[in-house]
Design a protein around this motif. Structure first.
Motif, PDB file in Angstrom:
ATOM      1  N   GLN A 257       0.792  -1.057  -0.016  1.00 50.41           N
ATOM      2  CA  GLN A 257       0.152  -0.044  -0.116  1.00 50.41           C
ATOM      3  C   GLN A 257       1.075   1.434   0.158  1.00 50.41           C
ATOM      4  N   ASN A 258       2.064   1.210   0.382  1.00 54.36           N
ATOM      5  CA  ASN A 258       2.933   2.348   0.374  1.00 54.36           C
ATOM      6  C   ASN A 258       3.914   2.433  -1.047  1.00 54.36           C
ATOM      7  N   GLY A 259       3.555   1.573  -1.980  1.00 52.39           N
ATOM      8  CA  GLY A 259       4.242   1.642  -3.171  1.00 52.39           C
ATOM      9  C   GLY A 259       5.772   1.056  -3.154  1.00 52.39           C
ATOM     10  N   ILE A 260       5.814   0.128  -2.155  1.00 52.69           N
ATOM     11  CA  ILE A 260       7.237  -0.528  -2.001  1.00 52.69           C
ATOM     12  C   ILE A 260       7.058  -2.041  -2.499  1.00 52.69           C
ATOM     13  N   LEU A 261       8.250  -2.375  -3.310  1.00 51.73           N
ATOM     14  CA  LEU A 261       8.128  -3.618  -3.844  1.00 51.73           C
ATOM     15  C   LEU A 261       8.561  -4.698  -2.751  1.00 51.73           C
ATOM     16  N   ARG A 262       7.857  -5.660  -2.867  1.00 54.13           N
ATOM     17  CA  ARG A 262       7.973  -6.910  -1.500  1.00 54.13           C
ATOM     18  C   ARG A 262       8.177  -8.226  -2.346  1.00 54.13           C
ATOM     19  N   VAL A 263       8.587  -9.132  -1.651  1.00 55.35           N
ATOM     20  CA  VAL A 263       8.843 -10.209  -2.204  1.00 55.35           C
ATOM     21  C   VAL A 263       7.493 -11.231  -1.725  1.00 55.35           C
ATOM     22  N   GLY A 264       6.942 -12.048  -2.909  1.00 53.43           N
ATOM     23  CA  GLY A 264       5.542 -12.781  -2.474  1.00 53.43           C
ATOM     24  C   GLY A 264       5.922 -14.063  -1.805  1.00 53.43           C
ATOM     25  N   GLY A 265       5.306 -14.987  -1.822  1.00 50.88           N
ATOM     26  CA  GLY A 265       5.211 -16.121  -0.958  1.00 50.88           C
ATOM     27  C   GLY A 265       3.974 -17.008  -0.680  1.00 50.88           C
ATOM     28  N   ARG A 266       4.091 -17.821   0.055  1.00 53.51           N
ATOM     29  CA  ARG A 266       3.047 -18.774   0.622  1.00 53.51           C
ATOM     30  C   ARG A 266       2.823 -18.768   1.989  1.00 53.51           C
ATOM     31  N   LEU A 267       3.583 -17.777   2.622  1.00 51.04           N
ATOM     32  CA  LEU A 267       3.538 -17.609   4.273  1.00 51.04           C
ATOM     33  C   LEU A 267       2.363 -16.611   4.549  1.00 51.04           C
ATOM     34  N   GLU A 268       1.428 -16.427   4.127  1.00 43.77           N
ATOM     35  CA  GLU A 268       0.393 -15.342   4.452  1.00 43.77           C
ATOM     36  C   GLU A 268      -0.345 -15.793   5.767  1.00 43.77           C
ATOM     37  N   ALA A 269      -0.488 -17.016   5.962  1.00 39.81           N
ATOM     38  CA  ALA A 269      -1.089 -17.689   7.306  1.00 39.81           C
ATOM     39  C   ALA A 269       0.035 -17.912   8.212  1.00 39.81           C
ATOM     40  N   ALA A 270       1.206 -17.616   8.201  1.00 39.80           N
ATOM     41  CA  ALA A 270       2.162 -17.785   9.196  1.00 39.80           C
ATOM     42  C   ALA A 270       2.104 -16.615  10.369  1.00 39.80           C
ATOM     43  N   ILE A 272       4.025 -14.440  11.800  1.00 40.18           N
ATOM     44  CA  ILE A 272       4.948 -13.917  12.057  1.00 40.18           C
ATOM     45  C   ILE A 272       4.852 -12.539  11.380  1.00 40.18           C
ATOM     46  N   SER A 273       5.861 -11.386  11.535  1.00 37.70           N
ATOM     47  CA  SER A 273       5.419 -10.200  10.998  1.00 37.70           C
ATOM     48  C   SER A 273       5.353 -10.041   9.689  1.00 37.70           C
ATOM     49  N   PHE A 274       4.619  -8.919   9.062  1.00 31.71           N
ATOM     50  CA  PHE A 274       4.384  -8.763   7.764  1.00 31.71           C
ATOM     51  C   PHE A 274       5.875  -8.396   7.070  1.00 31.71           C
ATOM     52  N   ASP A 275       6.935  -8.119   7.616  1.00 31.79           N
ATOM     53  CA  ASP A 275       8.276  -7.935   6.826  1.00 31.79           C
ATOM     54  C   ASP A 275       8.764  -9.166   6.924  1.00 31.79           C
TER      55      ASP A 275
END
Length: 488
Positions: A257-270, A272-275
């Motif tokens: 939402q801040n326009g920063i490019l991030r790595v995807g993955g399959r850890l959405e349900a983990a 842990i922190s968003f970072d």
């Protein structure tokens, strides 16, 4: 010396008509006050009284509550005329000037400023009585200092205005022009102050707040990514996917939402922190990225390359991160100074059995490895446990393997018989005392009871006698021996 008129003839002609508005009166009074103030600075003390009268007159205007463009009453206009008539007296004032130069050797102020002992200061006449020439007639005083025009220019050089030039660069290049002294935290503080200046908002405290630091971090990461991943970000905004053949395709990048490019993955349900779920994607060999790694390296007590890479990936995913982590640790001065030198152990002399020529397995050693599970093809039958007896030749390093069904003495003797039948009789057979089973206490107990009990030793030695072995050919190497557990 004549001081000159306080008001010129042009000003008098302008102020002569009837003043009916407060605006006109204040404008005239302001010009007169400016002239009087300048003259007062030069030593014309009589003008102070007129300054006071002008202030009183302005207080009357304020007290009456007239507007800026309201007409003035008749009594204030008459008071203004009287005040203008009194100003003409200032044109006749003459003030003599007595400015003289005192040389440094006659200046009493230099006595203490240049330093002096207490005994000399108590007897110093100039400090208590002043310069001696002041006690005589004025004709004996030093001549006044008169400077020429050239000397005045040298003493008071004209001020040359130097225009300030500001170069406007691209927004992405700003962070690389900031003087941050190789400190990522200082870079964030500078950007936070720049954002304060841009907002033009008054702040009570000069200390940067946490929210401002977080905003500065976002600005830094956006600028870095807009330089190295510019095409990928544009394509991602249009078609929600990166360019084909891009180096970051395998990372499934996305924009938050801040326009920063991030790595995807399959850890959405983990949990842990968003970072940690989606680290910020950073380019390889960028100066700011190097500063980030240096800061993480120092914050974690100068950790090694692998620990540095693991810690950094909790927030950032750096391309070729292993290479950058290795170079960061290698470039650290403290780590280089504290790095211990590895000592090379000098190996001892080889035992006689290792350097004596003999046929294979004439002098051998035996050890166990395992356990291993043996599965049967018969349905319903449970798998059994087995071990492998390793016989190693001391002269040729040849290896012979025998499958042992269990840790009983009979199983070991059967393996020994098969070994002798295949390789021939041994002169000496070494064993490491079975201490490699220390980690498995139960298995160690079984091994000790099975092989190294008195009954087992008797059976093994009897079997050796039957096979024409020397009674002392079966050696149990002590665990403190130099050759313990090693073929060397």
């Amino acid at each position: 010396m004549d001081t000159g008129s306080v008001t010129s003839s042009e000003e008098e002609s302008e102020l002569e008509p009837m003043i009916r508005e407060q605006r006109v009166l204040l404008d005239s009074l302001e010009r007169i006050m400016n002239k009087m103030t300048n003259e007062t600075r030069q030593g014309f003390m009589p003008i102070i009284n007129h300054c006071n009268e002008s202030k009183i007159f302005m207080q009357h205007l304020t007290k009456e509550g007239y507007g800026y463009k309201d007409d003035l009453p008749a009594h204030l206009q008459e008071e203004w005329k009287r005040y203008r008539e009194e100003l003409k007296v200032l044109n006749t004032i003459k003030v003599p000037r007595h400015w003289r130069h005192v040389a440094s050797e006659h200046n009493a102020a230099d006595v203490l400023s240049r330093g002096m002992t207490a005994s000399k200061f108590a007897e110093h006449a100039m400090w208590f009585y002043g310069p001696m020439f002041l006690h005589g007639s004025s004709s004996t005083w030093p001549a006044p200092f008169i400077a020429t025009n050239e000397e005045l220019i040298i003493m008071n050089p004209p001020k040359v205005s130097q225009p300030s030039v500001m170069t406007i660069t691209k927004e992405e290049d700003i962070i690389y022009t900031i003087q941050h002294n190789n400190s990522f935290n200082k870079l964030l503080r500078v950007i936070a102050y720049m954002m304060r200046f841009r907002r033009k908002k008054k702040y009570i405290s000069h200390t940067i707040e946490f929210e401002e630091i977080m905003e500065a971090r976002k600005i830094v990461f956006r600028n870095i990514q807009n330089i190295d991943f510019k095409d990928d970000i544009k394509h991602l905004k249009r078609q929600r996917e990166t360019l084909k053949g891009s180096s970051i395709n395998s990372l499934s990048p996305f924009l938050d939402q801040n326009g920063i490019l991030r790595v995807g993955g399959r850890l959405e349900a983990a949990n842990i922190s968003f970072d940690s779920k989606h680290p910020i994607l950073l380019p390889y060999n960028d100066p700011v990225v190097k500063m980030i790694l240096v800061q993480i390296h120092k914050d974690n007590m100068h950790c090694g390359p692998q620990a540095l890479l693991t810690t950094s990936r909790q927030q950032f995913w750096i391309l070729k991160g292993k290479t950058m982590a290795r170079s960061t640790v290698k470039a650290c001065v403290k780590c280089t100074k504290a790095k211990p030198k590895l000592m090379e152990q000098i190996m001892g002399n080889l035992p006689p059995l290792r350097v004596t020529q003999a046929r294979p397995f004439f002098n051998s050693g035996v050890d166990y490895c395992g356990p291993f599970k043996i599965h049967y093809k018969v349905r319903g039958k449970k798998p059994s446990t087995a071990y492998i007896a390793i016989f190693c030749c001391f002269a040729t390093k040849a290896v012979h393997l025998e499958l042992v069904s269990d840790l009983t003495t009979e199983a070991f003797l059967a393996a020994l018989r098969r070994f002798i039948a295949r390789r021939g009789k041994c002169q000496v057979l070494h064993c490491d005392n079975a201490t490699n089973f220390v980690g498995a206490k139960n298995k160690l107990q079984e091994l000790q009871e099975a092989i190294f009990s008195d009954n087992a030793k008797t059976q093994i030695l009897q079997e050796c006698n039957n096979k024409e072995f020397n009674l002392n050919s079966f050696h149990l190497v002590h665990h403190t021996s130099e050759d313990y557990g090693k073929l060397q």
